[in-house]
Motif scaffolding. Structure first.
Motif, mmCIF file in Angstrom:
data_model
loop_
_atom_site.group_PDB
_atom_site.id
_atom_site.type_symbol
_atom_site.label_atom_id
_atom_site.label_comp_id
_atom_site.label_asym_id
_atom_site.label_seq_id
_atom_site.Cartn_x
_atom_site.Cartn_y
_atom_site.Cartn_z
ATOM 1 N N VAL A 1 1.374 -7.066 1.935
ATOM 2 C CA VAL A 1 2.601 -7.408 2.646
ATOM 3 C C VAL A 1 3.206 -6.213 3.385
ATOM 4 N N ALA A 2 2.915 -4.978 2.929
ATOM 5 C CA ALA A 2 3.588 -3.813 3.521
ATOM 6 C C ALA A 2 2.830 -2.523 3.229
ATOM 7 N N VAL A 3 3.196 -1.501 3.973
ATOM 8 C CA VAL A 3 2.777 -0.127 3.695
ATOM 9 C C VAL A 3 4.056 0.690 3.526
ATOM 10 N N MET A 4 4.091 1.520 2.488
ATOM 11 C CA MET A 4 5.297 2.298 2.163
ATOM 12 C C MET A 4 4.924 3.768 2.007
ATOM 13 N N LEU A 5 5.670 4.651 2.669
ATOM 14 C CA LEU A 5 5.363 6.079 2.564
ATOM 15 C C LEU A 5 6.590 6.929 2.807
ATOM 16 N N GLU A 6 6.509 8.166 2.319
ATOM 17 C CA GLU A 6 7.474 9.208 2.654
ATOM 18 C C GLU A 6 6.983 9.899 3.934
ATOM 19 N N PRO A 7 7.820 10.055 4.951
ATOM 20 C CA PRO A 7 7.396 10.807 6.141
ATOM 21 C C PRO A 7 6.992 12.245 5.820
ATOM 22 N N TYR B 1 3.768 4.870 -18.804
ATOM 23 C CA TYR B 1 4.437 3.684 -19.329
ATOM 24 C C TYR B 1 3.586 2.442 -19.066
ATOM 25 N N ALA B 2 2.306 2.575 -19.300
ATOM 26 C CA ALA B 2 1.371 1.477 -19.027
ATOM 27 C C ALA B 2 1.754 0.232 -19.838
ATOM 28 N N PRO B 3 1.474 -0.973 -19.322
ATOM 29 C CA PRO B 3 0.792 -1.202 -18.040
ATOM 30 C C PRO B 3 1.738 -1.069 -16.853
ATOM 31 N N GLN B 4 1.177 -0.618 -15.728
ATOM 32 C CA GLN B 4 1.959 -0.481 -14.511
ATOM 33 C C GLN B 4 2.313 -1.849 -13.923
ATOM 34 N N VAL B 5 3.294 -1.836 -13.030
ATOM 35 C CA VAL B 5 3.571 -3.015 -12.216
ATOM 36 C C VAL B 5 2.427 -3.153 -11.219
ATOM 37 N N ASP B 6 1.863 -4.328 -11.126
ATOM 38 C CA ASP B 6 0.696 -4.558 -10.281
ATOM 39 C C ASP B 6 1.080 -4.594 -8.802
ATOM 40 N N GLY B 7 0.129 -4.225 -7.949
ATOM 41 C CA GLY B 7 0.306 -4.467 -6.523
ATOM 42 C C GLY B 7 0.592 -3.261 -5.666
ATOM 43 N N PHE B 8 0.182 -2.057 -6.114
ATOM 44 C CA PHE B 8 0.428 -0.841 -5.325
ATOM 45 C C PHE B 8 -0.858 -0.035 -5.161
ATOM 46 N N PRO B 9 -1.823 -0.515 -4.376
ATOM 47 C CA PRO B 9 -3.038 0.266 -4.121
ATOM 48 C C PRO B 9 -2.701 1.541 -3.360
ATOM 49 N N LYS B 10 -3.442 2.618 -3.629
ATOM 50 C CA LYS B 10 -3.115 3.939 -3.089
ATOM 51 C C LYS B 10 -4.082 4.365 -1.982
ATOM 52 N N ALA B 11 -3.505 4.696 -0.824
ATOM 53 C CA ALA B 11 -4.264 5.279 0.280
ATOM 54 C C ALA B 11 -4.063 6.792 0.279
ATOM 55 N N ILE C 1 0.853 -1.189 0.000
ATOM 56 C CA ILE C 1 0.000 0.000 0.000
ATOM 57 C C ILE C 1 0.891 1.242 0.000
ATOM 58 N N THR C 2 0.701 2.098 -0.997
ATOM 59 C CA THR C 2 1.425 3.367 -1.049
ATOM 60 C C THR C 2 0.388 4.499 -1.034
ATOM 61 N N PHE C 3 0.794 5.729 -1.360
ATOM 62 C CA PHE C 3 -0.088 6.864 -1.107
ATOM 63 C C PHE C 3 -0.252 7.775 -2.321
ATOM 64 N N GLU C 4 -1.432 8.318 -2.437
ATOM 65 C CA GLU C 4 -1.696 9.322 -3.466
ATOM 66 C C GLU C 4 -0.684 10.454 -3.350
ATOM 67 N N HIS C 5 -0.180 10.890 -4.479
ATOM 68 C CA HIS C 5 0.783 11.996 -4.575
ATOM 69 C C HIS C 5 2.178 11.639 -4.047
ATOM 70 N N GLY C 6 2.399 10.375 -3.669
ATOM 71 C CA GLY C 6 3.729 9.964 -3.254
ATOM 72 C C GLY C 6 4.681 9.885 -4.433
ATOM 73 N N LEU D 1 -5.985 7.089 8.160
ATOM 74 C CA LEU D 1 -5.759 5.685 8.508
ATOM 75 C C LEU D 1 -6.850 4.772 7.955
ATOM 76 N N ASP D 2 -8.087 5.261 7.928
ATOM 77 C CA ASP D 2 -9.180 4.436 7.413
ATOM 78 C C ASP D 2 -8.952 4.064 5.947
ATOM 79 N N SER D 3 -8.341 4.975 5.193
ATOM 80 C CA SER D 3 -8.085 4.681 3.778
ATOM 81 C C SER D 3 -7.054 3.571 3.633
#
Length: 396
Positions: free
Chosen positions: A181-187, A154-164, A128-133, A169-171
């Motif tokens: 498997v993980a959540v990834m973000l920029e502080p 550069y479609a198609p994208q690599v699959d597996g990165f839904p955006k919160a 899970i990554t984030f909008e505008h990241g 937190l609810d998103s």
């Protein structure tokens, strides 16, 4: 010195560049081919964190180049081990893999998380990554990024990165499934216009990922190495991430990056990860010089003093011109303007005479400031005075 159009024609066209060639740099200043000087508040997008050509970095590169440049990553070299020890000693991480760019470090983090998912979570692979990241320009890191338009470039994208959504937190909860498997973000989302994740959100996200058995990955390519007023931005919220990536400031201007992880996450087997130049002694010697400078007594105190000075000055400009305030952490700050004239301000600042100033507008109504961590108080005052003058000129 004449501007060399033939040299321009030999370069691949990838961005609009002004007709100037930088030939020399020192501290917070750059000089172009005509001898004009520029006060640099961008510093290669937070890359040259000690300013241009800092003596400690120049000396480290020069001395290392005399003895060993690259024996290949198939063998140990002393500078890489010494820098790895420094990073693990200053953080919550146990292991370091050195790379050459932020995108490469983030690509490594994605691979490590997916390998961990295969070993520990029955093949779970979604991160899970984030909008505008913003996480880089490889196909996987562009797919992980939430920059508008990148989903089709550069479609198609690599699959597996839904955006919160950042600070929601609810998103994040809504996207978790048995393949996560993980959540990834920029502080702090830098390219989005310097949008910090709140302390409360970072702490709640860590608790959520812990409860769900997920990894927490912090992309500190832009925020690491003292940029936010602490050595690493995650330290502001008092959490313990599982994986962290570093680049930009870690090398002070040379190609160096790092993938850092806690011991229990390090599931790479021999052959899973590598790179021809990774961890070479020339770049890691530079990294040691940067690390030791930032960690010298009093250095970070000065960074926070200058950050407060910059913040106060930007707030004063905002009030004077009816803008919307400023935000950020440490020496990564943004002026939130009341109209979309960021590009015009950047251009007028660069063309200012007899001396110019380099600014960045990641959004049309936002100016981003990433000065050298050791910029002087006088230089910040000068920058603020010039910015006031430039805004007046643009809005005349």
């Amino acid at each position: 010195m004449k501007f060399d159009q033939s040299g321009v024609d030999a370069l691949m066209e990838i961005t609009a560049r002004p007709e100037l060639v930088f030939v020399r740099g020192e501290g917070s200043w750059l000089e172009d081919h005509n001898g004009k000087r520029y006060l640099d508040l961008v510093q290669g997008w937070a890359v040259t964190c000690l300013g241009h050509c800092p003596p400690a970095l120049v000396e480290a590169i020069t001395e290392q180049a005399k003895v060993l440049i690259n024996p290949s990553p198939a063998f140990y070299n002393q500078p890489s081990m010494d820098l790895a020890k420094r990073i693990t000693g200053a953080s919550c991480f146990d292991r370091v893999f050195f790379a050459n760019s932020g995108a490469e470090a983030n690509e490594g983090a994605i691979k490590l998380a997916r390998k961990w998912g295969r070993v520990k979570r029955s093949g779970a692979y979604k991160i899970i990554t984030f909008e505008h990241g913003f996480h880089g320009r490889t196909l996987a890191t562009m797919s992980a990024s939430g920059k508008p338009g990148w989903d089709t470039l550069y479609a198609p994208q690599v699959d597996g990165f839904p955006k919160a959504r950042l600070n929601d937190l609810d998103s994040v909860k809504a996207l978790i499934d048995d393949q996560t498997v993980a959540v990834m973000l920029e502080p702090v989302q830098g390219e989005a216009g310097v949008l910090p994740a709140s302390t409360e959100f970072m702490q709640a996200l860590r608790e959520l990922t812990r409860q769900q058995g997920l990894l927490l990955i912090v992309d500190e390519v832009q925020t690491g190495m003292g940029r936010t007023g602490k050595m690493f931005a995650y330290q502001h919220s008092g959490i313990t991430p599982d994986i962290m990536t570093l680049a930009k400031g870690i090398g002070g201007g040379v190609p160096l990056a790092a993938l850092c992880a806690r011991e229990e996450v390090c599931v790479f087997q021999h052959g899973d990860q590598g790179g021809t130049y990774n961890g070479n002694p020339l770049m890691t010697a530079a990294g040691i010089a940067v690390f030791d400078t930032i960690n010298a007594p009093g250095f970070m105190d000065s960074v926070n003093e200058r950050a407060q000075q910059l913040s106060t000055g930007l707030l004063a400009l905002s009030a004077k011109w009816g803008m919307k305030g400023e935000r950020g952490l440490g020496m990564l700050r943004a002026l939130m303007m009341d109209r979309a004239d960021g590009a015009a301000i950047v251009e007028v600042a660069r063309k200012r005479s007899p001396q110019g100033m380099l600014l960045n507008a990641p959004r049309a109504d936002v100016l981003r400031f990433m000065p050298a961590l050791n910029i002087s108080a006088d230089e910040i005052d000068l920058a603020l005075a010039w910015l006031d003058e430039i805004i007046a000129q643009v809005r005349a």
